[in-house]
Design a protein around this motif. Structure first.
Motif, PDB file in Angstrom:
ATOM      1  N   MET A 177      50.754  59.784  74.241  1.00 51.30           N
ATOM      2  CA  MET A 177      49.432  59.372  74.695  1.00 51.30           C
ATOM      3  C   MET A 177      49.268  59.562  76.198  1.00 51.30           C
ATOM      4  SD  MET A 177      48.409  55.993  72.426  1.00 51.30           S
ATOM      5  CE  MET A 177      50.010  55.211  72.322  1.00 51.30           C
ATOM      6  N   SER A 178      49.805  60.641  76.722  1.00 53.86           N
ATOM      7  CA  SER A 178      49.723  60.866  78.176  1.00 53.86           C
ATOM      8  C   SER A 178      48.281  61.067  78.637  1.00 53.86           C
ATOM      9  CB  SER A 178      50.572  62.077  78.570  1.00 53.86           C
ATOM     10  OG  SER A 178      50.122  63.245  77.901  1.00 53.86           O
ATOM     11  N   SER A 179      47.404  61.579  77.773  1.00 53.60           N
ATOM     12  CA  SER A 179      46.017  61.825  78.158  1.00 53.60           C
ATOM     13  C   SER A 179      45.183  60.546  78.190  1.00 53.60           C
ATOM     14  CB  SER A 179      45.377  62.835  77.204  1.00 53.60           C
ATOM     15  OG  SER A 179      45.435  62.371  75.871  1.00 53.60           O
TER      16      SER A 179
ATOM     17  N   ASP B 163      58.920  53.508  63.928  1.00 50.79           N
ATOM     18  CA  ASP B 163      60.300  53.851  64.279  1.00 50.79           C
ATOM     19  C   ASP B 163      60.291  54.799  65.472  1.00 50.79           C
ATOM     20  OD1 ASP B 163      59.866  56.531  63.232  1.00 50.79           O
ATOM     21  OD2 ASP B 163      60.141  55.690  61.247  1.00 50.79           O
ATOM     22  N   GLY B 164      61.432  54.954  66.074  1.00 50.11           N
ATOM     23  CA  GLY B 164      61.548  55.806  67.244  1.00 50.11           C
ATOM     24  C   GLY B 164      61.165  55.060  68.512  1.00 50.11           C
ATOM     25  N   PRO B 165      61.360  55.688  69.652  1.00 53.62           N
ATOM     26  CA  PRO B 165      61.102  55.029  70.934  1.00 53.62           C
ATOM     27  C   PRO B 165      59.628  55.062  71.318  1.00 53.62           C
ATOM     28  CG  PRO B 165      61.873  57.249  71.320  1.00 53.62           C
ATOM     29  CD  PRO B 165      61.921  57.054  69.824  1.00 53.62           C
ATOM     30  N   VAL B 166      59.281  54.194  72.243  1.00 55.04           N
ATOM     31  CA  VAL B 166      57.991  54.302  72.907  1.00 55.04           C
ATOM     32  C   VAL B 166      58.046  55.550  73.793  1.00 55.04           C
ATOM     33  CG1 VAL B 166      56.432  53.232  74.569  1.00 55.04           C
ATOM     34  CG2 VAL B 166      57.635  51.815  72.890  1.00 55.04           C
ATOM     35  N   PRO B 167      57.048  56.457  73.706  1.00 55.78           N
ATOM     36  CA  PRO B 167      57.086  57.681  74.517  1.00 55.78           C
ATOM     37  C   PRO B 167      57.361  57.394  75.986  1.00 55.78           C
ATOM     38  CG  PRO B 167      55.284  57.791  72.952  1.00 55.78           C
ATOM     39  CD  PRO B 167      55.861  56.418  72.835  1.00 55.78           C
ATOM     40  N   GLN B 168      58.165  58.263  76.590  1.00 55.99           N
ATOM     41  CA  GLN B 168      58.644  58.052  77.941  1.00 55.99           C
ATOM     42  C   GLN B 168      57.503  57.885  78.939  1.00 55.99           C
ATOM     43  OE1 GLN B 168      61.967  57.743  78.547  1.00 55.99           O
ATOM     44  NE2 GLN B 168      61.423  57.095  80.636  1.00 55.99           N
ATOM     45  N   GLU B 169      56.425  58.682  78.766  1.00 55.79           N
ATOM     46  CA  GLU B 169      55.342  58.621  79.757  1.00 55.79           C
ATOM     47  C   GLU B 169      54.618  57.285  79.720  1.00 55.79           C
ATOM     48  OE1 GLU B 169      53.160  59.757  76.072  1.00 55.79           O
ATOM     49  OE2 GLU B 169      55.056  60.383  76.979  1.00 55.79           O
ATOM     50  N   LEU B 170      54.735  56.552  78.605  1.00 52.77           N
ATOM     51  CA  LEU B 170      54.138  55.229  78.527  1.00 52.77           C
ATOM     52  C   LEU B 170      55.017  54.163  79.150  1.00 52.77           C
ATOM     53  CD1 LEU B 170      52.626  55.242  74.898  1.00 52.77           C
ATOM     54  CD2 LEU B 170      51.402  55.528  77.059  1.00 52.77           C
ATOM     55  N   GLN B 171      56.332  54.334  78.964  1.00 50.51           N
ATOM     56  CA  GLN B 171      57.259  53.302  79.478  1.00 50.51           C
ATOM     57  C   GLN B 171      57.195  53.154  80.988  1.00 50.51           C
ATOM     58  OE1 GLN B 171      61.295  53.407  77.960  1.00 50.51           O
ATOM     59  NE2 GLN B 171      60.653  54.534  76.123  1.00 50.51           N
ATOM     60  N   GLY B 172      56.993  54.237  81.676  1.00 45.06           N
ATOM     61  CA  GLY B 172      57.036  54.153  83.128  1.00 45.06           C
ATOM     62  C   GLY B 172      55.656  54.058  83.775  1.00 45.06           C
ATOM     63  N   ARG B 173      54.606  53.898  82.976  1.00 46.54           N
ATOM     64  CA  ARG B 173      53.269  53.918  83.562  1.00 46.54           C
ATOM     65  C   ARG B 173      52.972  52.603  84.261  1.00 46.54           C
ATOM     66  NH1 ARG B 173      48.247  55.664  79.931  1.00 46.54           N
ATOM     67  NH2 ARG B 173      49.630  57.470  79.658  1.00 46.54           N
TER      68      ARG B 173
ATOM     69  N   GLY C 219      50.983  49.552  85.619  1.00 48.06           N
ATOM     70  CA  GLY C 219      49.815  48.776  85.202  1.00 48.06           C
ATOM     71  C   GLY C 219      49.616  48.705  83.700  1.00 48.06           C
ATOM     72  N   LEU C 220      50.478  49.348  82.906  1.00 53.09           N
ATOM     73  CA  LEU C 220      50.348  49.301  81.443  1.00 53.09           C
ATOM     74  C   LEU C 220      51.254  48.195  80.897  1.00 53.09           C
ATOM     75  CD1 LEU C 220      49.438  50.399  78.702  1.00 53.09           C
ATOM     76  CD2 LEU C 220      51.296  52.084  78.830  1.00 53.09           C
ATOM     77  N   HIS C 221      50.624  47.322  80.091  1.00 54.76           N
ATOM     78  CA  HIS C 221      51.373  46.238  79.459  1.00 54.76           C
ATOM     79  C   HIS C 221      51.665  46.626  78.017  1.00 54.76           C
ATOM     80  CE1 HIS C 221      51.448  41.773  78.032  1.00 54.76           C
ATOM     81  NE2 HIS C 221      52.674  42.299  78.111  1.00 54.76           N
ATOM     82  N   ILE C 222      52.947  46.777  77.665  1.00 55.79           N
ATOM     83  CA  ILE C 222      53.345  47.191  76.317  1.00 55.79           C
ATOM     84  C   ILE C 222      54.052  46.026  75.645  1.00 55.79           C
ATOM     85  CG2 ILE C 222      54.746  48.789  74.956  1.00 55.79           C
ATOM     86  CD1 ILE C 222      54.544  50.801  77.220  1.00 55.79           C
ATOM     87  N   LEU C 223      53.627  45.744  74.400  1.00 56.04           N
ATOM     88  CA  LEU C 223      54.285  44.709  73.608  1.00 56.04           C
ATOM     89  C   LEU C 223      54.700  45.336  72.292  1.00 56.04           C
ATOM     90  CD1 LEU C 223      55.060  41.716  73.435  1.00 56.04           C
ATOM     91  CD2 LEU C 223      52.826  41.314  72.354  1.00 56.04           C
TER      92      LEU C 223
END
Length: 479
Positions: free
Chosen positions: A446-448, A463-473, A475-479
């Motif tokens: 979801m980089s776009s 399953d699988g990891p959270v995409p890398q570009e999301l993990q390091g963004r 101001g993004l709160h991931i739960l």
């Protein structure tokens, strides 16, 4: 602010009698039916509504000798869904006549039909109130002419604050029109809602196959006028709006050369703008050497001056004419004319402003998202954002003319299936909440979606990891 755009009365569906193995170009849908049905009185075949809608229940009516397409219906008991939609394939830029037909029949054990809204695309079309017609043993229909701005047309019904039982629908007809028809209307901004379409002096309704576009021309007579019949045939393929030749077969006139006043249509009209088309043809032999010349007034205003009506026929129209209340059409003979005025047919449509539509990119993304789920919410069809009070469950949109989807709140809806990769096309999305469902598969890239602020995916079967570009963004709160 635009008010009173919906008409306070209904048209009643006629029982036409003719035999034809042809079909008009389009779709004839018998709602609630399981099989194709050919109507003996018309020769037209209607197909079941399966595949055009994915909500509601089917039922049949017990009444005997009921017109076949009125003997079944689909009703929508779910009170949570914001709308219930039919979706039809369309040619982008093409013009269609859509007719919805309703016959209550007491299917739910009640005595009066429910009142509810109908929607086309992202625009609220009208309130459906068939109470008076049903009390008189009649079915009801509504019509609208519009252009498809995308590759589908959606026709929806929805509850409103007057709805006390399940909305329903008996049939839908979607007829393709010639591109030249009614082309004085800006269909990018408006649709045409049928007010009246009449054949003056006729005894019967004119329809298909006489009118290949399956328009219904209701008979209209005035006790103060005389009826005359044409002495010759006519070809109307080059006429504006392509009226059927049969509409010129009869006319109403006066026995003397005095003014002809016609109160038509008979009901009161909301104060707004209308498309008005009037059709005339001299009923006499073409070799007649006297002219039939008159001027047309509508509610005291000049509509057309010194119209010379011959056996060739003529159409006079106004694409944006103001009307309010009772409508009086006056035909005033020229001082040198020795022949009384006459009128053969007429059409009046209300100009209905379109309510806009969701950005097509977002619509396509949401449709793919719906297909990825095994059990999307029942109202996930039609326009996702519009009308705003009928947006899809869990969907929040921006306030633009062409709104964007900015939030999906789908927590704990029991969703199964996958999260479609096209979610990455929702580039205005700020919040994506999918927690407490049974969604499986991987988390899409979801980089776009660079405005995303919260992503809640907990308690699913992903399953699988959270995409890398999301993990390091930032101001993004991931739960």
């Amino acid at each position: 602010m635009y008010v009173s755009i919906f008409l306070p009365w209904l048209l009643t569906i006629p029982f036409l009698v003719h035999s034809s193995h042809q079909q008009p170009k389009g779709l004839l849908i018998n709602c609630g039916s399981d099989v194709k049905q050919t109507v003996p009185e018309t020769g037209l075949t209607y197909i079941p509504d399966d595949g055009f809608t994915f909500s509601g229940n089917k039922t049949s009516l017990d009444a005997k000798d009921l017109f076949p397409i009125l003997s079944t219906l689909r009703y929508f008991p779910d009170k949570v869904a914001r709308k219930y939609c039919y979706t039809f394939q369309a040619i982008k830029g093409s013009k269609y006549l859509v007719r919805t037909i309703y016959y209550y029949g007491g299917f739910d054990g009640g005595k009066e039909p429910p009142v509810f809204d109908q929607i086309v695309g992202g625009t609220k079309w009208s309130v459906v109130n068939t109470t008076e017609d049903y009390a008189n043993g009649l079915s009801s229909y509504y019509e609208i002419i519009l252009v498809a701005h995308v590759k589908t047309l959606s026709v929806c019904i929805a509850r409103n604050n007057q709805t006390v039982s399940s909305p329903f629908i008996s049939a839908i007809e979607v007829i393709s029109l010639d591109d030249s028809m009614y082309n004085s209307t800006d269909f990018g901004a408006y649709a045409l809602v049928t007010v009246a379409r009449s054949s003056f002096g006729n005894e019967d309704t004119i329809s298909f196959p006489e009118d290949p576009y399956y328009r219904l021309w209701q008979p209209f007579k005035d006790d103060s006028t005389d009826v005359v019949s044409s002495q010759s045939s006519i070809t109307t393929s080059e006429f504006w709006n392509k009226p059927p030749a049969e509409a010129f077969a009869t006319a109403i006139t006066m026995s003397t050369t005095k003014k002809l006043d016609v109160q038509w249509p008979p009901g009161l009209l909301p104060s707004t703008r209308y498309h008005v088309s009037l059709y005339f043809r001299d009923d006499r032999n073409s070799k007649t050497n006297t002219w039939r010349v008159f001027s047309i007034m509508v509610n005291g205003k000049t509509f057309y001056s010194n119209l010379n009506v011959t056996t060739d026929g003529v159409t006079v129209y106004a694409p944006n004419w103001p009307l309010s209340g009772q409508t009086l059409i006056s035909l005033i003979p020229d001082t040198k004319s020795s022949i009384a005025p006459l009128i053969n047919a007429g059409e009046i449509y209300q100009l209905m402003p379109l309510g806009g539509r969701t950005l097509p990119q977002d619509v396509m993304a949401m449709e793919e998202l719906a297909r990825g789920f095994d059990n999307p919410p029942l109202d996930w069809s039609g326009d996702p954002c519009l009308p705003r009070e009928n947006s899809w469950t869990g969907v929040s949109c921006s306030q633009e003319k062409m709104p964007r989807i900015i939030s999906l709140q789908l927590t704990n809806l029991g969703l199964t299936g996958i999260l479609a990769p096209t979610v990455s096309n929702l580039t205005a999305l700020h919040h994506l909440w999918l927690g407490d469902n049974q969604i499986s598969g991987s988390i899409p890239e979801m980089s776009s979606v660079d405005q995303l602020e919260t992503l809640f995916l907990q308690h699913n079967k992903l399953d699988g990891p959270v995409p890398q570009e999301l993990q390091g963004r930032k101001g993004l709160h991931i739960l």
